[in-house]
Design a protein around this motif. Structure first.
Motif: not given
Ligand code: GRG
Length: 312
Positions: A230-236
């Motif tokens: 989730a953190d990486d998706l939001l970071d994209a």
């Protein structure tokens, strides 16, 4: 169909209340280090009181409360978990690791106080966590074997097989192309281990049976991986393809992320699957599991519902 309903649960209100309780407990635990006196104490407080969401200690309390534990006996352990988290972020931001200038929108500890002080503040927080858990006053409230279990759980999660080991694998991964199993292994250690320990410590201190501990451990494992995806998706960043994210320090350093290895669509599907798997583990707890259900949905929800441009 989701396997557990928490639609009526006010997660925002719950997180707000719990994080304020945790902030007060952290203030109490760190009262021996007054912010104004020595630079080291200022850095400690800067790392701890700079806007963290307190998700890990909230998980600890929520897991313990399933079994009717009194939160006030669990709070010192929840604080210890948060201090480990705070230490890991201060160290992770250092030039030798992620080299970040900003954390939660503010200058990182080493940018404000210098690298040496930031390094020492992280060391102090790591050590302080174990002092708090082994404090005689704290330990007297609970069965000694529970206290020992909690200390061991946190040591394991923070150590070479957990946070530190995950961070080392992450560092090595910058030098080469990595596949999905490696990315998952890094996530499981670097991010997942502390989230899993947060849940397990609460469950153990609450007196969970072996069966319930096993269910909550699986919940914690799924949630830990979900948290990082989730953190990486939001970071994209919104509107920018993952491959093009030049401004993100993780991308600059060629960090292995789930979306960069499998793409946004598969990463989002995996996140949705992990959410369902985690919720299934809570079925047996019925209403008592509501906070954990709502936390998992809260963590995964925002990132699952991003569209391909990264917007909500
Ligand atoms: C330096 C030993 C050592 C370990 C570092 C935690 C970690 C390992 C690195 C931090 C950077 C990073 C991307 C970690 C992944 C976990 C993560 C998304 C942390 C942020 O957690 P939140 O969102 O933080 O709970 P807040 O700001 O709410 O406290």
């Amino acid at each position: 169909m989701e396997s557990n309903s928490a639609s009526a649960f006010d997660i925002e209100g719950y997180l707000r209340r719990q994080s304020s309780i945790i902030d007060q407990a952290l203030e109490m635990q760190l009262a021996r280090y007054p912010g104004e006196s020595q630079t080291l104490f200022q850095v400690l407080r800067y790392g701890v009181f700079s806007g963290g969401k307190r998700i890990r200690p909230i998980l600890t309390i929520a897991a313990a409360e399933i079994f009717g534990a009194d939160a006030k006996h669990i709070l010192p352990f929840a604080c210890a978990v948060e201090l480990i988290h705070a230490y890991s972020l201060i160290h992770d931001d250092l030039p030798a690791l992620d080299n970040d200038d900003l954390r939660r929108g503010k200058p990182t500890a080493h940018k404000v106080y210098g690298e040496g002080m930031a390094l020492l503040a992280g060391d102090a927080l790591l050590t302080e966590a174990f002092r708090i858990m082994s404090d005689t006053q704290t330990a007297r409230q609970l069965a000694p074997e529970f206290v020992l279990d909690a200390i061991r759980e946190l040591a394991q999660a923070a150590g070479a097989l957990g946070l530190v080991g995950g961070q080392a694998l992450d560092l090595e991964a910058e030098e080469r192309d990595v596949d999905l199993p490696i990315v998952e292994m890094i996530h499981v250690r670097k991010t997942g281990a502390l989230i899993l320990a947060s849940v397990r410590i609460g469950a153990r201190l609450g007196g969970a049976s072996d069966g319930n501990l096993a269910s909550l451990s699986r919940y914690g494992e799924y949630l830990g991986l979900a948290f990082q995806i989730a953190d990486d998706l939001l970071d994209a960043n919104a509107g920018v393809a993952v491959e093009e994210r030049a401004e993100s320090s993780r991308m600059e350093r060629k960090k292995a992320t789930y979306p960069s290895v499998v793409g946004l669509v598969i990463a989002r599907a995996r996140l949705a699957e992990l959410l369902q798997l985690s919720l299934r583990e809570l079925d047996g707890f019925e209403l008592r599991g509501q906070p954990l259900v709502a936390i998992a949905r809260h963590i995964a929800g925002r990132a699952i519902h991003l569209d391909d441009a990264g917007t909500h």
